[in-house]
Design a protein around this motif. Structure first.
Motif, PDB file in Angstrom:
ATOM      1  N   THR A  50      19.860  33.138  37.567  1.00  0.00           N
ATOM      2  CA  THR A  50      20.014  34.293  38.449  1.00  0.00           C
ATOM      3  C   THR A  50      21.478  34.680  38.598  1.00  0.00           C
ATOM      4  O   THR A  50      21.786  35.775  39.069  1.00  0.00           O
ATOM      5  CB  THR A  50      19.465  33.987  39.857  1.00  0.00           C
ATOM      6  N   LYS A 222      14.927  38.780  45.602  1.00  0.00           N
ATOM      7  CA  LYS A 222      13.994  39.035  44.502  1.00  0.00           C
ATOM      8  C   LYS A 222      14.262  38.103  43.325  1.00  0.00           C
ATOM      9  O   LYS A 222      13.325  37.585  42.692  1.00  0.00           O
ATOM     10  CB  LYS A 222      14.098  40.502  44.055  1.00  0.00           C
ATOM     11  N   LYS A 223      15.531  37.860  43.043  1.00  0.00           N
ATOM     12  CA  LYS A 223      15.891  36.944  41.953  1.00  0.00           C
ATOM     13  C   LYS A 223      15.375  35.540  42.235  1.00  0.00           C
ATOM     14  O   LYS A 223      14.820  34.886  41.360  1.00  0.00           O
ATOM     15  CB  LYS A 223      17.410  36.908  41.778  1.00  0.00           C
ATOM     16  N   ASN A 226      11.655  34.903  41.936  1.00  0.00           N
ATOM     17  CA  ASN A 226      11.205  34.814  40.547  1.00  0.00           C
ATOM     18  C   ASN A 226      11.777  33.615  39.812  1.00  0.00           C
ATOM     19  O   ASN A 226      11.477  33.412  38.632  1.00  0.00           O
ATOM     20  CB  ASN A 226      11.583  36.097  39.795  1.00  0.00           C
ATOM     21  N   GLU A 227      12.575  32.831  40.509  1.00  0.00           N
ATOM     22  CA  GLU A 227      13.228  31.676  39.881  1.00  0.00           C
ATOM     23  C   GLU A 227      12.242  30.521  39.669  1.00  0.00           C
ATOM     24  O   GLU A 227      11.439  30.239  40.544  1.00  0.00           O
ATOM     25  CB  GLU A 227      14.405  31.214  40.740  1.00  0.00           C
TER      26      GLU A 227
END
Length: 227
Positions: A50, A222-223, A226-227
């Motif tokens: 990220t 958001k990053k 999704n990690e």
């Protein structure tokens, strides 16, 4: 006497060479010759895909929320969440922070892997009942947004020693308290995360007052989700 002094100095130089020169050579090979302990500590912060830095583990906490339920950092394991310090009667920056936090809530509403922690720095006034009324007035609808209260010293230790986000009493301040307007971002593993500034140093926290800061933390949430 001078000969003895020269011998002594030569011996010291010899010892220095034996101990430190191999280390210097090794640092030159690794490209870390200019690093001291403080610089090493910064450079050892890990970046994920990220691009966000892992600052360190979130301070442990356990407090009571607006529903009289005990909530700790462990309840947020597996969730990305944001932490703020505030108080319900704050006449200055808190209303702005809370409004911006509502916007963040609305952006991720319905996602069970996102949460918010709002810790009061005025626990003598901000009882669970008061916090419940405050949350309702704000339009809080997320089950993962907890307004926490408890022992004042314990809370101030979490803020000042745990997060290094200043909080304190000041009779001359508007509302009687002073605190940071910054938000802390925590990942699913319980690590504080942040961006790097233009010099490559950790920014540590996010501006909870300006729209630019809210836009930035929203993108980083958001990053991490999704990690």
């Amino acid at each position: 006497m001078k000969n003895k002094s020269y011998i002594g100095v030569s011996f010291i130089i010899l010892i220095f060479g034996i101990i430190f020169i191999p280390r210097i050579i090794e640092r030159i090979k690794n490209g870390t010759v200019v690093q001291g302990d403080r610089i090493d500590a910064i450079s050892n912060h890990k970046n994920s895909d990220t691009g966000l830095i892992v600052v360190g583990p979130v301070p442990k906490f356990e407090l009571i929320d607006q529903n009289n339920t005990s909530i700790s950092n462990k309840d947020y394991n597996g969730k990305v969440y944001v932490v703020e310090f505030f108080f319900s009667t704050c006449p200055s920056i808190c209303p702005v922070m809370n409004k911006n936090m509502v916007d963040i809530q609305n952006e991720f509403f319905g996602n069970p892997n996102f949460g918010i922690v709002s810790i009061t720095i005025d626990p003598e006034n901000d009882t669970p009942k008061v916090l419940k009324e405050h949350a309702d007035a704000l339009g809080v609808k997320s089950a993962n947004w907890h307004f926490l209260t408890g022992d004042k010293k314990y809370i101030y230790d979490i803020a000042n020693k745990g997060f290094n986000l200043y909080a304190g009493e000041n009779s001359k301040a508007n509302g009687g308290f002073e605190h940071s307007g910054l938000f802390a971002l925590i990942d699913k593993k319980g690590n504080i995360r942040c961006q790097k500034d233009e010099f490559g140093n950790p920014t540590l926290y996010y501006d909870g007052l300006e729209k630019k800061g809210i836009k930035t933390i929203t993108a980083d949430i958001k990053k991490l989700l999704n990690e």
